[in-house]
Design an enzyme around this catalytic site. Structure first.
Site, PDB file in Angstrom:
ATOM      1  N   ASP A   1     -11.104 -68.391 -27.089  1.00  0.00           N
ATOM      2  CA  ASP A   1     -10.438 -67.337 -26.319  1.00  0.00           C
ATOM      3  C   ASP A   1     -10.486 -67.657 -24.824  1.00  0.00           C
ATOM      4  O   ASP A   1     -10.555 -66.753 -23.986  1.00  0.00           O
ATOM      5  CB  ASP A   1     -11.022 -65.952 -26.598  1.00  0.00           C
ATOM      6  CG  ASP A   1     -10.119 -64.840 -26.072  1.00  0.00           C
ATOM      7  OD1 ASP A   1      -8.932 -65.119 -25.820  1.00  0.00           O
ATOM      8  OD2 ASP A   1     -10.601 -63.718 -25.892  1.00  0.00           O
TER       9      ASP A   1
ATOM     10  N   HIS B   1      -8.317 -70.570 -30.999  1.00  0.00           N
ATOM     11  CA  HIS B   1      -7.816 -69.425 -30.213  1.00  0.00           C
ATOM     12  C   HIS B   1      -7.955 -69.765 -28.731  1.00  0.00           C
ATOM     13  O   HIS B   1      -9.056 -69.768 -28.193  1.00  0.00           O
ATOM     14  CB  HIS B   1      -8.626 -68.163 -30.524  1.00  0.00           C
ATOM     15  CG  HIS B   1      -8.160 -66.944 -29.787  1.00  0.00           C
ATOM     16  ND1 HIS B   1      -8.073 -65.704 -30.388  1.00  0.00           N
ATOM     17  CD2 HIS B   1      -7.769 -66.743 -28.503  1.00  0.00           C
ATOM     18  CE1 HIS B   1      -7.640 -64.813 -29.504  1.00  0.00           C
ATOM     19  NE2 HIS B   1      -7.456 -65.425 -28.343  1.00  0.00           N
TER      20      HIS B   1
ATOM     21  N   LYS C   1       0.494 -63.488 -34.226  1.00  0.00           N
ATOM     22  CA  LYS C   1      -0.594 -62.741 -33.586  1.00  0.00           C
ATOM     23  C   LYS C   1      -0.215 -61.278 -33.439  1.00  0.00           C
ATOM     24  O   LYS C   1       0.853 -60.948 -32.904  1.00  0.00           O
ATOM     25  CB  LYS C   1      -0.868 -63.353 -32.204  1.00  0.00           C
ATOM     26  CG  LYS C   1      -1.967 -62.684 -31.405  1.00  0.00           C
ATOM     27  CD  LYS C   1      -3.331 -63.046 -31.954  1.00  0.00           C
ATOM     28  CE  LYS C   1      -4.446 -62.299 -31.236  1.00  0.00           C
ATOM     29  NZ  LYS C   1      -4.842 -62.926 -29.993  1.00  0.00           N
TER      30      LYS C   1
ATOM     31  N   HIS D   1      -5.767 -69.619 -24.655  1.00  0.00           N
ATOM     32  CA  HIS D   1      -4.619 -69.292 -23.811  1.00  0.00           C
ATOM     33  C   HIS D   1      -4.449 -70.433 -22.820  1.00  0.00           C
ATOM     34  O   HIS D   1      -5.228 -70.543 -21.869  1.00  0.00           O
ATOM     35  CB  HIS D   1      -4.860 -67.972 -23.074  1.00  0.00           C
ATOM     36  CG  HIS D   1      -5.144 -66.843 -24.013  1.00  0.00           C
ATOM     37  ND1 HIS D   1      -4.166 -66.010 -24.489  1.00  0.00           N
ATOM     38  CD2 HIS D   1      -6.301 -66.444 -24.608  1.00  0.00           C
ATOM     39  CE1 HIS D   1      -4.695 -65.134 -25.337  1.00  0.00           C
ATOM     40  NE2 HIS D   1      -5.996 -65.383 -25.418  1.00  0.00           N
TER      41      HIS D   1
HETATM   42  C1  NCD Z   1      -6.771 -62.647 -23.060  1.00  0.00           C
HETATM   43  C2  NCD Z   1      -5.801 -63.129 -21.985  1.00  0.00           C
HETATM   44  O1  NCD Z   1      -6.149 -63.071 -20.792  1.00  0.00           O
HETATM   45  O2  NCD Z   1      -4.713 -63.576 -22.324  1.00  0.00           O
HETATM   46  N1  NCD Z   1      -7.754 -61.783 -22.443  1.00  0.00           N
HETATM   47  C3  NCD Z   1      -8.972 -61.459 -22.933  1.00  0.00           C
HETATM   48  O3  NCD Z   1      -9.631 -60.616 -22.326  1.00  0.00           O
HETATM   49  N2  NCD Z   1      -9.483 -62.042 -23.999  1.00  0.00           N
HETATM   50  C4  NCD Z   1      -6.033 -61.972 -24.167  1.00  0.00           C
HETATM   51  C5  NCD Z   1      -6.871 -61.682 -25.392  1.00  0.00           C
HETATM   52  O4  NCD Z   1      -7.136 -62.575 -26.203  1.00  0.00           O
HETATM   53  O5  NCD Z   1      -7.288 -60.533 -25.545  1.00  0.00           O
HETATM   54 ZN    ZN Z   2      -7.281 -64.377 -26.645  1.00  0.00          ZN
END
Ligand code: NCD
Ligand code: ZN
Length: 355
Positions: A250, A17, A105, A19
């Protein structure tokens, strides 16, 4: 007499997971994973979202170009996801599976960064979910009820997941970034097609680190980091070696100005420091045996759940202090400016020299 540096060799971890973002940020931030992870599951909440086969192709090509710019031994494999939008048709899901997506997702509308377009209930995406169940795609869920008070949002969402499991008994489901003890119990008691990812920041910190003595926007994320009892439940889940829990960072970089302002964006940029910080944490709890417990968590269970071969590459970490950079590509990483006791051995991670 020379004193040998202590090392720890493990299978190269996977991150289920993350970004990686897009544009300028992507180029700088992809280096956070480089040399530390073998496979990275890339989240689809870009602008525009990854919600069609054409967009999935475009985004995976952009990601691939960023990976190619890395030194060969540090490159990682990209695993693709798509965002499940209200009314999404089965044919679109099939096309995205053909284009290489392994998971879809589900972001409840308004639950987090770039989620305003998400569904308000599982009913709004029933056709897509049925197609995913048939195709064997994994459903990845941001499990928070945006209507509930912020610290209750995760457990408040669990009854919806329970109903979904009954309705789609063959759908493999991952509850992402678990943050409270109630959810840990829910996953432990659930069927074998239910699993969860756990982040480094939810294992390392409590809400007091976020808003205790001073407010630290760089630790503000969704779901919000909770209490010590929740952190204990998360640590115990990882230490237990249960098949249900595996690592998903994350890692979610935002530019400093988006974090240090009157309406801070949520997300912790953890990829550069997550692995060294977790090794130090587990080493501090149980020494070498604690470090070994990170292996199933970070390099085996996720691949097993996603039905992929386990990692065949290895990573050597060494006990040698380094300072986490104060800023990377305009974003502030987790543990910025702090010393960490473990780092990737120089032979396997050249990018640390140029960060
Ligand atoms: C994530 C993001 O910034 O894309 N932010 C977060 O607080 N974790 C999105 C997510 O996974 O919720
Ligand atoms: Zn996330």
């Amino acid at each position: 007499m020379s004193t040998a540096i202590e090392t720890f060799t493990m299978p190269l971890p996977d991150d289920f997971h993350a970004h990686l973002r897009q544009g300028e940020g992507l180029k700088a931030w992809a280096r956070g994973h480089a040399g530390q992870f073998g496979r990275v599951l890339c989240m689809p909440n870009t602008l525009p979202p990854v919600a069609s086969a054409a967009r999935l192709d475009e985004y995976s090509q952009e990601l691939a170009r960023a990976i190619e710019a890395l030194p060969e031994e540090e490159r990682f494999e990209l695993l693709m996801t798509f965002k499940i939008l209200p009314g999404m048709r089965a044919a679109e899901v099939e096309a995205m599976a053909r284009a290489g997506a392994i998971a879809g997702k589900y972001y409840p509308s308004g639950a987090t960064t770039n989620a305003a377009d998400g569904p308000r209930s599982f009913d709004e995406v029933e056709e897509a979910l049925a197609a995913m169940e048939t195709l064997g795609l994994v459903l990845s869920i941001h499990g928070e009820d945006p209507e509930a008070p912020v610290l209750d949002r995760e457990w408040a969402f669990l009854p919806k997941v329970a109903r979904l499991i009954e309705r789609h008994p063959r759908l493999r489901i991952v509850l992402e970034h678990l943050s409270d003890a109630e959810s840990v119990r829910f996953v432990e008691r659930g069927p074998s097609n239910l699993a969860a990812t756990i982040t480094a920041h939810h294992l390392l910190y409590t809400i007091d680190d976020v808003i205790g003595d001073a407010m630290n926007p760089h630790l503000y994320c969704k779901p919000v980091i909770k209490f010590a009892r929740d952190r204990e439940a998360l640590r115990a889940a990882v230490m237990s070696g249960s098949k249900r829990f595996f690592f998903g960072s994350d890692s979610a970089p935002h530019l400093r100005a988006k974090k240090e302002c009157g309406a801070a964006a949520s997300g912790v940029f953890s990829s550069p420091s997550a692995l060294p910080a977790l090794i130090a944490l587990f080493d501090s709890v149980e020494g070498k045996a604690g470090r070994e417990k990170l292996v199933p968590f970070m390099a085996e269970r996720g691949a097993d759940f996603y039905r992929m071969p386990r990692s065949t590459r290895v990573l050597t970490m060494e006990r040698a202090e380094w300072l986490v950079p104060a800023e990377i590509g305009g974003a502030v990483p987790m543990c910025a400016g702090q010393p960490l006791a473990w780092r990737v051995a120089r032979s396997t991670a050249r990018s640390w020299d140029i960060l």
